[in-house]
Design a protein around this motif. Sequence first.
Motif, PDB file in Angstrom:
ATOM      1  N   ARG A   9      25.911  60.019  66.966  1.00 37.86           N
ATOM      2  CA  ARG A   9      25.271  60.243  68.097  1.00 37.86           C
ATOM      3  C   ARG A   9      25.996  61.373  69.226  1.00 37.86           C
ATOM      4  N   VAL A  10      27.477  61.015  68.816  1.00 34.65           N
ATOM      5  CA  VAL A  10      28.012  62.149  69.644  1.00 34.65           C
ATOM      6  C   VAL A  10      27.820  63.447  68.869  1.00 34.65           C
ATOM      7  N   GLN A  11      27.796  63.731  67.719  1.00 33.69           N
ATOM      8  CA  GLN A  11      27.335  64.869  67.119  1.00 33.69           C
ATOM      9  C   GLN A  11      26.034  65.452  67.620  1.00 33.69           C
ATOM     10  N   GLN A  12      25.143  64.568  67.662  1.00 32.64           N
ATOM     11  CA  GLN A  12      23.838  65.211  68.116  1.00 32.64           C
ATOM     12  C   GLN A  12      23.639  65.478  69.565  1.00 32.64           C
ATOM     13  N   SER A  13      24.472  64.641  70.407  1.00 40.42           N
ATOM     14  CA  SER A  13      24.711  64.643  71.895  1.00 40.42           C
ATOM     15  C   SER A  13      25.250  65.965  72.350  1.00 40.42           C
ATOM     16  N   ALA A  14      26.320  66.287  71.388  1.00 45.20           N
ATOM     17  CA  ALA A  14      27.301  67.512  71.871  1.00 45.20           C
ATOM     18  C   ALA A  14      26.876  68.674  71.198  1.00 45.20           C
ATOM     19  N   GLY A  15      25.803  68.523  70.286  1.00 50.61           N
ATOM     20  CA  GLY A  15      25.241  69.787  69.333  1.00 50.61           C
ATOM     21  C   GLY A  15      26.280  70.316  68.376  1.00 50.61           C
ATOM     22  N   LEU A  16      26.962  69.527  67.942  1.00 52.41           N
ATOM     23  CA  LEU A  16      28.063  69.770  66.979  1.00 52.41           C
ATOM     24  C   LEU A  16      27.653  69.918  65.434  1.00 52.41           C
ATOM     25  N   GLU A  17      28.498  70.630  64.761  1.00 54.08           N
ATOM     26  CA  GLU A  17      27.890  70.783  63.349  1.00 54.08           C
ATOM     27  C   GLU A  17      28.526  69.708  62.088  1.00 54.08           C
ATOM     28  N   SER A  18      29.601  68.916  62.636  1.00 48.99           N
ATOM     29  CA  SER A  18      29.850  67.815  61.673  1.00 48.99           C
ATOM     30  C   SER A  18      30.429  66.692  62.296  1.00 48.99           C
ATOM     31  N   PRO A  19      30.380  65.570  61.772  1.00 51.23           N
ATOM     32  CA  PRO A  19      30.845  64.234  62.070  1.00 51.23           C
ATOM     33  C   PRO A  19      32.526  64.387  62.287  1.00 51.23           C
ATOM     34  N   LYS A  20      33.211  65.298  61.620  1.00 49.84           N
ATOM     35  CA  LYS A  20      34.594  65.523  61.799  1.00 49.84           C
ATOM     36  C   LYS A  20      34.928  66.075  63.130  1.00 49.84           C
ATOM     37  N   GLU A  21      34.090  67.207  63.430  1.00 46.39           N
ATOM     38  CA  GLU A  21      34.206  67.705  64.823  1.00 46.39           C
ATOM     39  C   GLU A  21      33.842  66.707  65.938  1.00 46.39           C
ATOM     40  N   ALA A  22      32.918  65.720  65.710  1.00 50.13           N
ATOM     41  CA  ALA A  22      32.545  64.747  66.527  1.00 50.13           C
ATOM     42  C   ALA A  22      33.686  63.752  66.866  1.00 50.13           C
ATOM     43  N   GLU A  23      34.309  63.452  65.763  1.00 50.31           N
ATOM     44  CA  GLU A  23      35.420  62.395  65.666  1.00 50.31           C
ATOM     45  C   GLU A  23      36.676  63.149  66.565  1.00 50.31           C
ATOM     46  N   ARG A  24      36.706  64.358  66.094  1.00 56.27           N
ATOM     47  CA  ARG A  24      37.988  64.943  67.035  1.00 56.27           C
ATOM     48  C   ARG A  24      37.584  64.879  68.565  1.00 56.27           C
ATOM     49  N   LEU A  25      36.571  65.496  69.000  1.00 57.32           N
ATOM     50  CA  LEU A  25      36.317  65.479  70.406  1.00 57.32           C
ATOM     51  C   LEU A  25      36.356  64.024  70.736  1.00 57.32           C
ATOM     52  N   SER A  26      35.705  62.902  70.067  1.00 62.60           N
ATOM     53  CA  SER A  26      35.773  61.695  70.405  1.00 62.60           C
ATOM     54  C   SER A  26      37.327  60.960  70.864  1.00 62.60           C
ATOM     55  N   VAL A  27      37.908  61.352  70.037  1.00 62.66           N
ATOM     56  CA  VAL A  27      39.510  60.999  70.027  1.00 62.66           C
ATOM     57  C   VAL A  27      40.164  61.717  71.163  1.00 62.66           C
ATOM     58  N   ALA A  28      39.590  62.900  71.579  1.00 62.49           N
ATOM     59  CA  ALA A  28      40.474  63.571  72.556  1.00 62.49           C
ATOM     60  C   ALA A  28      39.886  63.213  73.798  1.00 62.49           C
ATOM     61  N   VAL A  29      38.645  62.842  74.125  1.00 63.13           N
ATOM     62  CA  VAL A  29      38.026  62.383  75.245  1.00 63.13           C
ATOM     63  C   VAL A  29      38.778  61.008  75.730  1.00 63.13           C
ATOM     64  N   LEU A  30      38.530  60.181  74.585  1.00 65.64           N
ATOM     65  CA  LEU A  30      39.137  58.750  74.735  1.00 65.64           C
ATOM     66  C   LEU A  30      40.844  58.631  74.875  1.00 65.64           C
ATOM     67  N   THR A  31      41.520  59.499  74.407  1.00 69.03           N
ATOM     68  CA  THR A  31      42.845  59.692  74.601  1.00 69.03           C
ATOM     69  C   THR A  31      43.072  60.355  75.861  1.00 69.03           C
ATOM     70  N   ALA A  32      42.249  60.992  76.533  1.00 65.35           N
ATOM     71  CA  ALA A  32      42.631  61.633  78.014  1.00 65.35           C
ATOM     72  C   ALA A  32      42.334  60.745  78.820  1.00 65.35           C
ATOM     73  N   LEU A  33      41.109  59.818  78.652  1.00 60.07           N
ATOM     74  CA  LEU A  33      40.965  58.686  79.493  1.00 60.07           C
ATOM     75  C   LEU A  33      42.086  57.800  79.446  1.00 60.07           C
ATOM     76  N   SER A  34      42.525  57.387  78.289  1.00 61.98           N
ATOM     77  CA  SER A  34      43.704  56.294  78.271  1.00 61.98           C
ATOM     78  C   SER A  34      44.963  56.914  79.049  1.00 61.98           C
ATOM     79  N   HIS A  35      45.164  58.360  79.230  1.00 59.67           N
ATOM     80  CA  HIS A  35      46.366  58.861  79.748  1.00 59.67           C
ATOM     81  C   HIS A  35      46.106  58.435  81.140  1.00 59.67           C
ATOM     82  N   VAL A  36      45.062  58.220  81.812  1.00 58.69           N
ATOM     83  CA  VAL A  36      44.846  58.099  83.453  1.00 58.69           C
ATOM     84  C   VAL A  36      44.822  56.824  83.718  1.00 58.69           C
ATOM     85  N   LEU A  37      44.893  55.778  82.677  1.00 58.60           N
ATOM     86  CA  LEU A  37      44.842  54.354  82.989  1.00 58.60           C
ATOM     87  C   LEU A  37      46.144  54.093  83.449  1.00 58.60           C
TER      88      LEU A  37
END
Length: 133
Positions: A9-37
């Motif tokens: 779903r992330v891959q489709q939503s973000a127009g990415l080429e691979s699940p690996k890239e979707a995972e990298r972006l997902s981890v980065a977003v969720l990590t950044a959100l955790s940084h501001v908690l």
Amino acid sequence: MNKRDFLSRVQQSAGLESPKEAERLSVAVLTALSHVLPDSEARRHFASQLPGFLKSRLAEERPRGLLLTADAFLQHLGSALGVRAPEAERTLTSVFGVLRDAVSRGQVGDLEAHLPTEIAALLAQKTPPPPTS
């Protein structure tokens, strides 16, 4: 939601080429959100609500409790992604939109309640609520 579905779903939503890239972006977003908690308890609660494969990734992060405006948060995320703020915002919208579908509405509300007001408002403005059943 399982890992494959989430990343697809992330891959489709973000127009990415691979699940690996979707995972990298997902981890980065969720990590950044955790940084501001604000504290480790809020961070642990946030991580516990995530799909299983993302929990362990956030457990490795130390609590930061960064005080950021929405613009500073997008720059922080952009730095982690290696992109400028507008692209970071698009990535945030894609990943958070999928996260809204992956966890309950109450869990999303819990997260938004612990985020700085400007960042919670950014998320609310940029990601439509899930459809009602």
